[in-house]
Design a protein around this motif. Structure first.
Motif, PDB file in Angstrom:
ATOM      1  N   SER A 454       0.855  -1.442   0.392  1.00 21.21           N
ATOM      2  CA  SER A 454       0.045  -0.679  -0.131  1.00 21.21           C
ATOM      3  C   SER A 454       0.687   0.851   0.256  1.00 21.21           C
ATOM      4  O   SER A 454       2.291   1.343   0.508  1.00 21.21           O
ATOM      5  CB  SER A 454      -0.655   0.009   1.371  1.00 21.21           C
ATOM      6  N   PRO A 463      -9.414   7.995  -1.616  1.00 25.50           N
ATOM      7  CA  PRO A 463      -9.395   6.877  -1.768  1.00 25.50           C
ATOM      8  C   PRO A 463      -7.920   6.167  -1.831  1.00 25.50           C
ATOM      9  O   PRO A 463      -6.805   6.660  -3.658  1.00 25.50           O
ATOM     10  CB  PRO A 463      -9.983   6.111  -2.992  1.00 25.50           C
ATOM     11  N   GLU A 465      -5.716   2.164  -3.074  1.00 28.24           N
ATOM     12  CA  GLU A 465      -4.936   0.896  -3.476  1.00 28.24           C
ATOM     13  C   GLU A 465      -4.618   0.304  -2.966  1.00 28.24           C
ATOM     14  O   GLU A 465      -3.090   0.603  -2.691  1.00 28.24           O
ATOM     15  CB  GLU A 465      -5.251   0.460  -5.054  1.00 28.24           C
ATOM     16  N   SER A 500      -6.880  -6.436  -4.845  1.00 25.67           N
ATOM     17  CA  SER A 500      -6.684  -5.513  -4.451  1.00 25.67           C
ATOM     18  C   SER A 500      -8.191  -4.961  -4.008  1.00 25.67           C
ATOM     19  O   SER A 500      -8.980  -5.297  -4.789  1.00 25.67           O
ATOM     20  CB  SER A 500      -6.331  -4.743  -6.190  1.00 25.67           C
ATOM     21  N   SER A 502      -9.916  -0.831  -3.541  1.00 26.44           N
ATOM     22  CA  SER A 502      -9.817   1.263  -2.821  1.00 26.44           C
ATOM     23  C   SER A 502     -10.224   0.798  -1.806  1.00 26.44           C
ATOM     24  O   SER A 502     -11.415   0.533  -1.138  1.00 26.44           O
ATOM     25  CB  SER A 502     -10.340   1.177  -4.212  1.00 26.44           C
ATOM     26  N   HIS A 503      -9.429   1.890  -0.700  1.00 27.83           N
ATOM     27  CA  HIS A 503      -9.594   1.980   0.718  1.00 27.83           C
ATOM     28  C   HIS A 503      -9.417   3.320   1.083  1.00 27.83           C
ATOM     29  O   HIS A 503      -9.324   4.443   0.129  1.00 27.83           O
ATOM     30  CB  HIS A 503      -9.601   1.090   1.536  1.00 27.83           C
ATOM     31  N   THR A 504     -10.633   4.150   1.214  1.00 29.27           N
ATOM     32  CA  THR A 504     -10.488   5.657   1.719  1.00 29.27           C
ATOM     33  C   THR A 504     -10.773   5.494   3.392  1.00 29.27           C
ATOM     34  O   THR A 504     -11.171   4.822   4.213  1.00 29.27           O
ATOM     35  CB  THR A 504     -11.688   6.919   1.332  1.00 29.27           C
TER      36      THR A 504
END
Length: 642
Positions: A454, A463, A465, A500, A502-504
């Motif tokens: 990351s 966001p 990834e 994978s 996607s994260h915020t």
């Protein structure tokens, strides 16, 4: 009392036959009283002093006379003192109203003594009883004193002296009923006359002293005698001479002493298990019997002789083999007790029954060793265990230790395997077989590994990834990402060795991003070590100063930073050029005093540097209208206020 007859006690010898025993009396002999006189003169007065018996006995009445005679003129006697031992007790006097003290008696009056006419003499008589308090065989002093119209005289030690003889004593020994058992205490009782409470009495067996007792207030002394051995014993009591009494002894008494008859009974459990200790007990009667007990198995001794305590002997014994046993015992008595034996009792001894249970994992992989275990009951059963795969023996027999046998085994072929075991017991233990257990053996799963990646930094609300790489690349399964221990979204299917998401991040801070791979059948699970991500909060900065200013007049430029607790600096700009140095943000505000030198519109913006956990930010451009101060400006940008 005047002119009364005088009394005395004369000792003698007598022999008593007392109930239940014999007594011998030793006396001081039969003799006349040993009267004694002493005379002396005091000027023309002759004094003669006579004691009725100078060898007195306790309880005897002693008469003391003092006679006055004159060869000169008349003498009138006024007072007479008769001095005596303090252990004498006053009884009587021939003169009236005597004054009695502890060591003298005094009479007062008027008594004439003439040389040639009557009365030509005066006699003063005193009687005393000899008490127990008098010392024996010791001279006790007597004397007198007087006072007359002519003179006085003090002759308190003139005599005659008196000696009190020791008391006669008799000693008797009470009859001892026989026969007497050896080792059983018997009370010997002696009665003494002439002794005193607390005086000793010695007891003898065949001339040897065996113990002593003390006389009580009744003249009786006792001693607990325990006959040490069987036979005829000659007993006697002896009263030794004391300070106040003569010695005496009883006659001898023959007493028959016999050994104590004993009996014996043996007890044991009716059944026993080989190798397990049981208690063999022998009860001896009487319970005070002393000695040892030897137990027997048939004719063979069992262990060593056991000391009898409290009428019992106990031995713990383990039978080595199954069968019928006959247990008996023999008592060997200590001195004073007879020997005896006990009738045998039967004991049926059997082998210990054992049980066996086998344990194995329900699943296994080919090529990977697993542990096969057998539990033997009871846990102290010795022997060996043979494991089986179906009918095929697995390895060699395994020795049982503390109720268990274990064997490491590697299955070479996939499929279901029936694992069982057989226990072969050592002597005294039965054999046993365990029910089989099933082990499902499969080829092993492919070992996988996982690595997560990351960006090292991120901004809250923006966001990023997160990626996980699985090895081998053809591994099938899903990946669950985590921020700390909190799952991020749903599990992600692996494709071409990667997954994978996607994260915020919702807020700033330090995060550890990890992942867990759950493999499909044939693949192992795996986990990835966490990687750190530093997330900064979003910031903003705005110009909040007045939109108008006056040339050549100091003006405060003001900027506000959000969040209000953000640290850092603000740089002010005019038309893209820096105004002064960066200003420290305090409570979300930065201010700068600046003087514009020219009138007209000025483009102002600020740049926030950012701080710990907070991103930097740039404000929008603000057009500041600067009015003339009353004259034309110089056209320069301006100057900082001091």
């Amino acid at each position: 009392m005047v002119g009364r007859g005088l009394r005395r006690i004369v000792g003698g010898i007598s022999v008593f036959a007392l109930a239940g025993g014999f007594a011998t009396t030793v006396g001081i002999g039969s003799a006349a009283a040993a009267s004694e006189s002493v005379s002396w003169s005091n000027a023309s007065t002759k004094i003669t002093r006579t004691v009725s018996d100078t060898t007195a006995s306790v309880g005897q009445i002693i008469e003391v006379k003092t006679k006055f005679e004159r060869s000169g003129s008349l003498e009138i006697i006024r007072e007479v003192w008769d001095y005596h031992p303090s252990c004498w007790e006053f009884v009587d006097s021939n003169k009236s109203n005597p004054r009695v003290e502890s060591d003298y008696t005094k009479v007062s009056g008027s008594w004439n003594v003439w040389p040639n006419i009557s009365p030509n003499s005066q006699t003063f008589t005193f009687e005393y009883r000899v008490t127990e308090d008098c010392a024996r065989d010791t001279q006790l002093t007597t004397g007198m004193g007087y006072a007359s119209g002519l003179r006085t005289g003090d002759f308190r030690t003139k005599g005659p002296n008196v000696t009190v003889a020791k008391n006669n004593s008799t000693t008797s020994l009470a009859t001892v009923p026989g026969p007497v058992p050896t080792g059983v205490p018997v009370t010997l009782t002696a009665t003494v006359t002439g002794g005193a409470q607390g005086d000793p009495v010695d007891f003898y067996d065949e001339g040897t002293k065996i113990g002593s007792g003390q006389l009580n207030s009744s003249g009786v002394a006792t001693y607990e005698w325990t006959p040490p051995e069987a036979g005829t014993r000659s007993l006697q009591a002896k009263f030794p001479s004391t300070a106040k009494a003569k010695s005496s002894q009883s006659g001898t008494q023959d007493v028959t002493v016999t050994d104590v008859a004993t009996s014996l009974e043996v007890s044991a459990p009716g059944t026993a298990i080989t190798g397990e200790p049981v208690e063999l007990t022998a009860a001896v009667s009487p319970v005070e019997a002393q000695g040892t007990v030897q137990f027997f198995d048939g004719g063979a001794p069992v262990g060593d002789p056991v000391e009898v305590v409290g009428g019992a002997a106990v031995l713990s014994h383990a039978f080595a083999a199954a069968g019928e046993y006959s247990v008996s015992a023999e008592f060997t008595g200590a001195l004073g007790f007879t020997n005896t034996s006990a009738a045998p009792v039967a004991v049926a001894v059997a082998d210990v029954v054992t049980a066996l249970e086998v344990e194995a994992p329900s699943t296994a992989d080919t090529g990977d060793p697993v542990e096969l275990t057998a539990q033997v009951s009871p846990t102290d059963a010795p022997g060996t265990v043979q494991f089986f795969d179906g009918d095929v023996a697995i390895g060699d027999p395994v020795e049982v230790a503390e109720g268990a046998a274990a064997l490491a085994h590697t299955f070479t072929a996939a499929g279901e395997h029936a694992v069982s075991a057989e226990f072969t017991g050592a002597p005294g233990f039965t054999n046993a077989t365990a029910m089989p257990v099933t082990v499902a053996v499969a080829d092993p799963d492919v070992v996988t590994s996982l690595e997560v990646s990351s960006p090292g930094t991120a901004v809250a609300g923006e966001p990023v990834e997160l990626t996980a790489q699985i090895s081998p690349a053809d591994a099938v399964g899903t990946v669950q990402f985590f921020a700390g221990h909190v799952a991020i979204g749903e599990p992600v299917e692996v494709a071409d060795g990667a997954a994978s998401v996607s994260h915020t991040f919702a807020a700033g801070g330090e995060y550890g991003i990890s992942a867990a791979f759950v493999g499909a059948p044939g693949f192992t699970n795996a986990s990835a070590a966490p990687v750190p991500v530093t997330v900064s909060d979003v910031s903003s900065v705005a110009i909040t100063s007045s939109p108008s200013a006056t040339a050549d007049v100091p003006f405060t430029l003001r900027a506000e930073v959000m969040p209000a607790d953000a640290a850092g600096t603000v740089q002010f700009f005019e038309s893209g050029l820096k105004i002064g140095d960066p200003v420290e943000v305090v409570d979300g505000v930065a201010e700068l005093v600046y003087t514009f030198n020219s009138a007209g519109p000025h483009e102002i913006h600020v740049v926030y540097s950012g701080g710990p956990g907070v991103e930097g930010a740039t404000s929008q451009v603000q057009v500041l209208e600067v009015a003339a101060s009353g004259g034309m400006g110089t056209g320069s940008l301006g100057s900082l206020g001091l």
